[in-house]
Scaffold this motif. Structure first.
Motif, PDB file in Angstrom:
ATOM      1  N   GLN B 406       0.837  -1.215   0.000  1.00  0.00           N
ATOM      2  CA  GLN B 406       0.000   0.000   0.000  1.00  0.00           C
ATOM      3  C   GLN B 406       0.864   1.254   0.000  1.00  0.00           C
ATOM      4  OE1 GLN B 406      -0.938  -2.644   1.947  1.00  0.00           O
ATOM      5  NE2 GLN B 406      -3.041  -2.422   2.640  1.00  0.00           N
ATOM      6  N   VAL B 407       1.940   1.185   0.787  1.00  0.00           N
ATOM      7  CA  VAL B 407       2.820   2.350   0.885  1.00  0.00           C
ATOM      8  C   VAL B 407       3.462   2.622  -0.470  1.00  0.00           C
ATOM      9  CG1 VAL B 407       5.001   3.159   1.906  1.00  0.00           C
ATOM     10  CG2 VAL B 407       3.248   2.130   3.354  1.00  0.00           C
ATOM     11  N   ILE B 408       3.885   1.555  -1.120  1.00  0.00           N
ATOM     12  CA  ILE B 408       4.506   1.731  -2.439  1.00  0.00           C
ATOM     13  C   ILE B 408       3.478   2.279  -3.435  1.00  0.00           C
ATOM     14  CG2 ILE B 408       5.550   0.475  -4.380  1.00  0.00           C
ATOM     15  CD1 ILE B 408       6.898  -1.276  -2.175  1.00  0.00           C
ATOM     16  N   THR B 409       2.247   1.783  -3.351  1.00  0.00           N
ATOM     17  CA  THR B 409       1.184   2.304  -4.230  1.00  0.00           C
ATOM     18  C   THR B 409       0.959   3.797  -3.987  1.00  0.00           C
ATOM     19  OG1 THR B 409       0.123   0.152  -4.092  1.00  0.00           O
ATOM     20  CG2 THR B 409      -1.215   1.938  -4.965  1.00  0.00           C
ATOM     21  N   LEU B 410       0.867   4.159  -2.703  1.00  0.00           N
ATOM     22  CA  LEU B 410       0.616   5.565  -2.384  1.00  0.00           C
ATOM     23  C   LEU B 410       1.797   6.445  -2.789  1.00  0.00           C
ATOM     24  CD1 LEU B 410      -1.142   5.201   1.098  1.00  0.00           C
ATOM     25  CD2 LEU B 410      -2.176   5.915  -1.054  1.00  0.00           C
ATOM     26  N   LEU B 411       3.004   5.924  -2.588  1.00  0.00           N
ATOM     27  CA  LEU B 411       4.183   6.684  -3.031  1.00  0.00           C
ATOM     28  C   LEU B 411       4.116   6.914  -4.541  1.00  0.00           C
ATOM     29  CD1 LEU B 411       7.118   5.026  -1.019  1.00  0.00           C
ATOM     30  CD2 LEU B 411       6.323   7.372  -0.814  1.00  0.00           C
ATOM     31  N   SER B 412       3.682   5.882  -5.271  1.00  0.00           N
ATOM     32  CA  SER B 412       3.567   6.013  -6.726  1.00  0.00           C
ATOM     33  C   SER B 412       2.524   7.067  -7.090  1.00  0.00           C
ATOM     34  CB  SER B 412       3.169   4.671  -7.365  1.00  0.00           C
ATOM     35  OG  SER B 412       4.020   3.660  -6.909  1.00  0.00           O
ATOM     36  N   VAL B 413       1.415   7.053  -6.354  1.00  0.00           N
ATOM     37  CA  VAL B 413       0.363   8.046  -6.607  1.00  0.00           C
ATOM     38  C   VAL B 413       0.917   9.461  -6.419  1.00  0.00           C
ATOM     39  CG1 VAL B 413      -1.818   8.975  -5.707  1.00  0.00           C
ATOM     40  CG2 VAL B 413      -1.564   6.519  -6.052  1.00  0.00           C
ATOM     41  N   VAL B 414       1.673   9.633  -5.347  1.00  0.00           N
ATOM     42  CA  VAL B 414       2.226  10.966  -5.059  1.00  0.00           C
ATOM     43  C   VAL B 414       3.248  11.361  -6.128  1.00  0.00           C
ATOM     44  CG1 VAL B 414       3.562  12.306  -3.379  1.00  0.00           C
ATOM     45  CG2 VAL B 414       1.769  10.773  -2.584  1.00  0.00           C
ATOM     46  N   VAL B 415       4.040  10.396  -6.575  1.00  0.00           N
ATOM     47  CA  VAL B 415       5.019  10.687  -7.636  1.00  0.00           C
ATOM     48  C   VAL B 415       4.291  11.119  -8.916  1.00  0.00           C
ATOM     49  CG1 VAL B 415       6.724   9.627  -9.180  1.00  0.00           C
ATOM     50  CG2 VAL B 415       6.852   9.217  -6.721  1.00  0.00           C
ATOM     51  N   ILE B 416       3.229  10.389  -9.262  1.00  0.00           N
ATOM     52  CA  ILE B 416       2.465  10.732 -10.483  1.00  0.00           C
ATOM     53  C   ILE B 416       1.862  12.133 -10.347  1.00  0.00           C
ATOM     54  CG2 ILE B 416       0.398  10.125 -11.830  1.00  0.00           C
ATOM     55  CD1 ILE B 416       1.103   7.156 -11.123  1.00  0.00           C
ATOM     56  N   TRP B 417       1.333  12.410  -9.175  1.00  0.00           N
ATOM     57  CA  TRP B 417       0.743  13.734  -8.904  1.00  0.00           C
ATOM     58  C   TRP B 417       1.799  14.828  -9.121  1.00  0.00           C
ATOM     59  CZ3 TRP B 417       0.115  15.323  -3.107  1.00  0.00           C
ATOM     60  CH2 TRP B 417      -0.352  16.618  -3.015  1.00  0.00           C
ATOM     61  N   HIS B 418       3.010  14.603  -8.613  1.00  0.00           N
ATOM     62  CA  HIS B 418       4.069  15.601  -8.775  1.00  0.00           C
ATOM     63  C   HIS B 418       4.509  15.719 -10.235  1.00  0.00           C
ATOM     64  CE1 HIS B 418       4.240  15.663  -4.433  1.00  0.00           C
ATOM     65  NE2 HIS B 418       5.154  16.611  -4.470  1.00  0.00           N
ATOM     66  N   LEU B 419       4.527  14.583 -10.915  1.00  0.00           N
ATOM     67  CA  LEU B 419       4.917  14.618 -12.334  1.00  0.00           C
ATOM     68  C   LEU B 419       3.905  15.421 -13.148  1.00  0.00           C
ATOM     69  CD1 LEU B 419       6.150  10.941 -12.918  1.00  0.00           C
ATOM     70  CD2 LEU B 419       7.542  13.017 -12.974  1.00  0.00           C
ATOM     71  N   ILE B 420       2.622  15.199 -12.834  1.00  0.00           N
ATOM     72  CA  ILE B 420       1.572  15.957 -13.542  1.00  0.00           C
ATOM     73  C   ILE B 420       1.732  17.452 -13.258  1.00  0.00           C
ATOM     74  CG2 ILE B 420      -0.921  16.378 -13.691  1.00  0.00           C
ATOM     75  CD1 ILE B 420      -1.333  13.381 -13.117  1.00  0.00           C
ATOM     76  N   TYR B 421       1.981  17.769 -11.988  1.00  0.00           N
ATOM     77  CA  TYR B 421       2.146  19.183 -11.607  1.00  0.00           C
ATOM     78  C   TYR B 421       3.301  19.811 -12.376  1.00  0.00           C
ATOM     79  CZ  TYR B 421       2.816  23.283  -8.623  1.00  0.00           C
ATOM     80  OH  TYR B 421       2.943  24.565  -8.151  1.00  0.00           O
ATOM     81  N   GLN B 422       4.380  19.012 -12.526  1.00  0.00           N
ATOM     82  CA  GLN B 422       5.587  19.546 -13.155  1.00  0.00           C
ATOM     83  C   GLN B 422       5.455  19.641 -14.674  1.00  0.00           C
ATOM     84  OE1 GLN B 422       8.053  20.796 -11.636  1.00  0.00           O
ATOM     85  NE2 GLN B 422       9.664  20.962 -13.160  1.00  0.00           N
ATOM     86  N   PHE B 423       4.879  18.591 -15.279  1.00  0.00           N
ATOM     87  CA  PHE B 423       4.910  18.520 -16.736  1.00  0.00           C
ATOM     88  C   PHE B 423       3.565  18.787 -17.406  1.00  0.00           C
ATOM     89  CE2 PHE B 423       8.431  15.790 -15.268  1.00  0.00           C
ATOM     90  CZ  PHE B 423       9.475  16.525 -15.809  1.00  0.00           C
ATOM     91  N   LYS B 424       2.458  18.602 -16.691  1.00  0.00           N
ATOM     92  CA  LYS B 424       1.131  18.875 -17.273  1.00  0.00           C
ATOM     93  C   LYS B 424       0.293  19.700 -16.292  1.00  0.00           C
ATOM     94  CE  LYS B 424       1.012  16.303 -21.150  1.00  0.00           C
ATOM     95  NZ  LYS B 424       0.782  16.891 -22.457  1.00  0.00           N
ATOM     96  N   PRO B 425       0.785  20.864 -15.936  1.00  0.00           N
ATOM     97  CA  PRO B 425       0.082  21.646 -14.889  1.00  0.00           C
ATOM     98  C   PRO B 425      -1.350  22.004 -15.262  1.00  0.00           C
ATOM     99  CG  PRO B 425       1.783  22.964 -15.970  1.00  0.00           C
ATOM    100  CD  PRO B 425       1.961  21.565 -16.462  1.00  0.00           C
ATOM    101  N   ALA B 426      -1.655  22.014 -16.556  1.00  0.00           N
ATOM    102  CA  ALA B 426      -3.012  22.404 -16.975  1.00  0.00           C
ATOM    103  C   ALA B 426      -4.065  21.434 -16.443  1.00  0.00           C
ATOM    104  CB  ALA B 426      -3.074  22.453 -18.494  1.00  0.00           C
TER     105      ALA B 426
END
Lengths: 348, 468
Positions: B406-426
């Motif tokens: 679960q922790v690894i899944t949640l870490l992945s979710v947070v990483v994806i969220w940050h990637l979207i913020y960085q590369f697809k902020p729209a």
């Protein structure tokens, strides 16, 4: 109008996704039926997918138990394992639970897993009677753990004493419980989402967490004299009832406290209840065995606690594969000599 | 009464209902003030008196500062006002720590219990009263004549117990306008609240069930598990506090108030200086404006600037809690900020190199690793536990392996969220939307609610920053 249409579509979509996600990651529907003596039991033949702790997919047998179809072996021992969720072992696949472990290691034994989550000592006579009606029972193991003392007192039901203060009857009839569950059985039997939500709602209303036993780290207080007396009465009554069906043995699963470098000790409460059970067993002339040293050895060897799972919690909760093997070894060591006797034509 | 509890939901709906019924500005101000005191009193009714006294004191001395033209008197009034606020904070938060440290310095054993209970949010509301008094003395803001409005500024319940720390210059002008309960604000505020609740209940609370046992007994776990625990805690504290702040901002928005942004994806920072511009912005900007600049900032030479930085970060660390662990945490951040300033000065001519993706990636990774490692002293309960954690983390220790999916899944979710913020902020810029009729908005909200219902742990952990 578009708002209402969108809302309806979104709600349906969410319910659908919720159902799929729940089935994939949390639990299967809980096809249970109400039993007047045992509470909620699984319907015959249903498959239970358990992911809250560990990862187990198991099909129940005709009695709703986590075991292969009930059968009797004519030569050798038909052994019943009575216990709660620790014995039922939905957290691991069938071949990894201690009943199956023992059966696989022993050529002369048919080990029947009659564990059921939520069962306490007071329910065991009813379960044993049902098994005895189906097959010949040669031996009964009662598997208890640190939480069974409290569970037994909580599920004591109505106790009837005679004039001499002797416990003569325990009434554990389940009457008005789970009325919502009963009324909406169709929904809960088919929807994992509804089952999961009902369980969460129930726990929330009761103010408990999912793993009450597992997370119970409060400081231990000795039970009162009256509680000890009541437990002793129930223990004596239940074991005598079970002894009418087959010889009884007690196996105790303690809780450990862990230190670094593979060292561990029995927790204070576990040690206390272990000694209580040992004393009561001795009084009733029943064999008693604790899995404590097996657990400690397993932890020292593997640096892995015998309870807990990566997806729930380590060091707490139900038995994992290592824990089941440790309990299984106790059973094998106890039963193996009987098998040897049988092989040489002796009596079991 | 935490934001994610049923009791808060009922409380908040009651407040909204009252505000809808009573439309006069004065009535709405009183309703919000009483609601704020009820909210605060939920923890401990006694401390409502403390916040009341603190508020009245700062307000009264504000009037005195305003009423006199004598600069010396103004400064004296300011001194008395600030000394009282800091004295209250020092007593409740630091008395026992100071006494213990004094005893330890003399080699004596501390065996007493002063029985001092830390009032929730004292560090937050004290800083608000301080900023008011200082800004007033500097002539940056007008005096607040109304005691009711001032008390509401100090006690405004959405941000009372864990921030964001609101400046008088931001909040008091909003009380001069009409408090407006609009459907648009409610729609936007509800989305912000839900976003915060997702971070808190789904990510932070689930992480805490993994993090707590690991930080409690690091001696038991393998190095791999300790690394995962560190990553999980880094995400937990961010989502816990950022989630809380977002909920606070959302609640305030529904009530018609704008609170300042408190987090701006701090783990995307490429230097520790940038990290502090994105992490707990209301505190870091407060420390910058009222401590670092007040000490002299960078106006008194390089050597003094570094010492100002150190003092600011040491006190910033101590602000989080009365423990040497927090002092160490602040000191290490202070040293890192100083080193970064030196590095920045000496590499000023290499701006092209600094703009390359390779440099940016290294800078980001080293900042992230450093900030994460510094959470160890922040999270461990004492020095010995911290030493065990660090030695096992870097020593490749054997122990219990706990690689929680679960922790690894949640870490992945947070990483994806940050990637979207960085590369697809729209994508993220679509929220909060003021158009609730859009299918995408409804679907996102519906799924969020479902995710919380299905996956949030049943027992919500208290917000990490409540203890500060």
């Amino acid at each position: 109008m578009a708002v209402f249409r969108n809302t309806a579509i979104v709600t349906l979509l969410c319910l659908l996704i919720g159902e799929v996600v729940t089935r994939a990651f949390i639990t299967s529907p809980s096809p249970a039926k109400s039993d007047p003596e045992l509470g909620w039991v699984y319907r015959p033949g249903v498959e239970i997918f358990h992911t809250k702790e560990g990862w187990g997919r198991n099909q129940m047998n005709a009695l709703g138990l986590n075991d292969s179809p009930l059968h009797e072996i004519p030569v050798g021992q038909n052994i019943a394992i009575l216990g709660d969720s620790f014995a039922e072992a939905l957290q691991v696949d069938r071949q990894d639970n201690f009943s199956e472990y023992a059966e696989a290691q022993l050529s002369c034994a048919n080990v029947v897993n009659a564990g059921r989550s939520g069962m306490a000592l007071t329910h065991f006579p009813a379960m044993a009677r049902r098994l005895a009606a189906e097959i010949r029972l040669d031996l009964i193991y009662v598997v208890l753990n640190s939480w069974d003392f409290d569970d037994t007192l909580q599920h004591a039901g109505k106790l009837t004493y005679d004039d001499d203060g002797q416990l003569i009857d325990i009434d554990v009839q389940f009457r008005q419980q789970h009325s919502l569950r009963r009324k909406a059985a169709v929904i809960f039997d088919n929807s994992a989402l509804a089952t999961h939500l009902l369980e969460r709602l129930k726990l929330m209303l009761e103010g408990r967490t999912v793993q009450t036993q597992a997370t119970n780290t409060q400081s231990f207080e000795n039970p009162s004299d009256s509680e000890l007396r009541q437990f002793a009465d129930i223990f004596g009554f239940v074991t005598s009832k079970l002894s009418e069906i087959a010889p009884v043995k007690i196996v105790y699963i303690p809780r450990l406290e862990y230190s670094d470098s593979g060292r561990s000790t029995l927790s204070e409460d576990s040690y206390y209840y272990q000694e209580i059970l040992r004393e009561l067993s001795l009084k009733s002339d029943i064999q008693f065995a604790s899995v404590g040293s097996n657990f400690q050895n397993a932890y020292a060897l593997h640096l892995k606690p015998p309870v807990g799972f990566h997806n729930a919690g380590i060091k707490m909760g139900h038995l994992n594969e290592l824990g089941h093997a440790a309990v299984g070894k106790i059973l094998v060591e106890d039963i193996a000599p009987t098998c040897a006797n049988l092989a040489f034509g002796g009596e079991g | 009464m935490i934001f994610t509890s049923l009791s808060f939901l009922l409380f908040f709906l009651s407040v909204l209902l009252l505000l809808a019924v009573f439309k006069r500005q004065a009535a709405r101000t009183y309703i919000l003030l009483i609601a704020s005191y009820v909210f605060y009193g939920w923890w401990s009714p006694v401390f409502v008196l403390l916040i009341l006294v603190t508020s009245v004191w700062a307000w009264a001395f504000g009037l005195l500062i305003d009423r006199t033209d004598d600069e010396v008197k103004k400064s004296r009034y300011l001194f008395v006002s600030v000394a009282f606020s800091l004295g209250v904070l020092a007593y409740y938060k630091y008395a026992e720590f100071l006494a213990q440290s004094f005893y330890a310095a003399l080699g004596w054993q501390w065996t007493y219990d002063l029985g001092i209970v830390l009032p929730v949010g004292i560090s937050f509301f004290t800083f608000q009263t301080l900023s008011y008094s200082i800004d007033l003395r500097k002539g940056k803001i007008p005096v607040c004549e109304s005691p009711t409005k001032f008390m509401l500024f100090v006690a405004f319940f959405p941000q009372l117990v864990a921030g964001p720390i609101v400046r008088a210059s931001d909040f008091l002008p909003q009380l001069e306008k009409k408090i407006r309960i609009s459907s648009k604000n409610i729609v936007i505020g509800a989305q912000l609240f839900l976003g915060g609740a997702l971070q808190k209940t789904l990510i932070a609370d689930n992480m805490s069930t993994f993090v707590d046992p690991i930080f409690a007994e690091p001696a038991l776990y393998s190095a791999e598990t300790l690394w995962l625990g560190l990553a999980a805690y880094s995400i937990q504290i961010f989502c816990d506090f950022c989630g809380y702040s977002l909920m606070a901002i959302g609640i305030a928005k529904m009530l018609g108030f704008d609170l300042p942004e408190n987090f701006r994806m701090p783990y995307l920072s490429r230097s520790i200086t940038e990290f502090w511009r994105r992490w707990h912005i209301s505190l870091s900007s407060w420390l910058r404006d009222y401590l670092y600049i007040a000490l002299g900032g960078n106006r008194k030479g390089k050597a003094r600037m570094y010492s100002h930085l150190m003092i600011t970060m040491l006190l910033g660390g101590l602000w989080h809690g009365a423990s040497w662990n927090f002092v160490l945490w602040g000191a290490l951040h202070g040293i890192a900020l100083a080193i970064h300033k030196i590095w920045d000065d000496r590499t000023r001519d290499y701006s092209e190199l600094k703009a390359t993706p390779l440099y940016s990636s290294i800078a980001w990774l080293s900042t992230l690793t450093f900030a994460a490692l510094l959470w160890i002293p922040f999270r461990c309960v004492d020095f010995p536990t911290m030493q065990v954690y660090v030695s096992r983390l870097f020593g490749g220790a054997d122990g219990i392996d706990w690689i929680n999916p679960q922790v690894i899944t949640l870490l992945s979710v947070v990483v994806i969220w940050h990637l979207i913020y960085q590369f697809k902020p729209a994508v993220l810029a679509k929220f909060p939307s003021d158009n609730p009729e859009r299918f995408g908005v409804q679907f996102a909200l519906g799924i969020s609610i479902f995710a919380i219902i299905l996956f949030a742990p049943l027992q919500t952990s208290p917000f990490v920053y409540f203890q500060f």
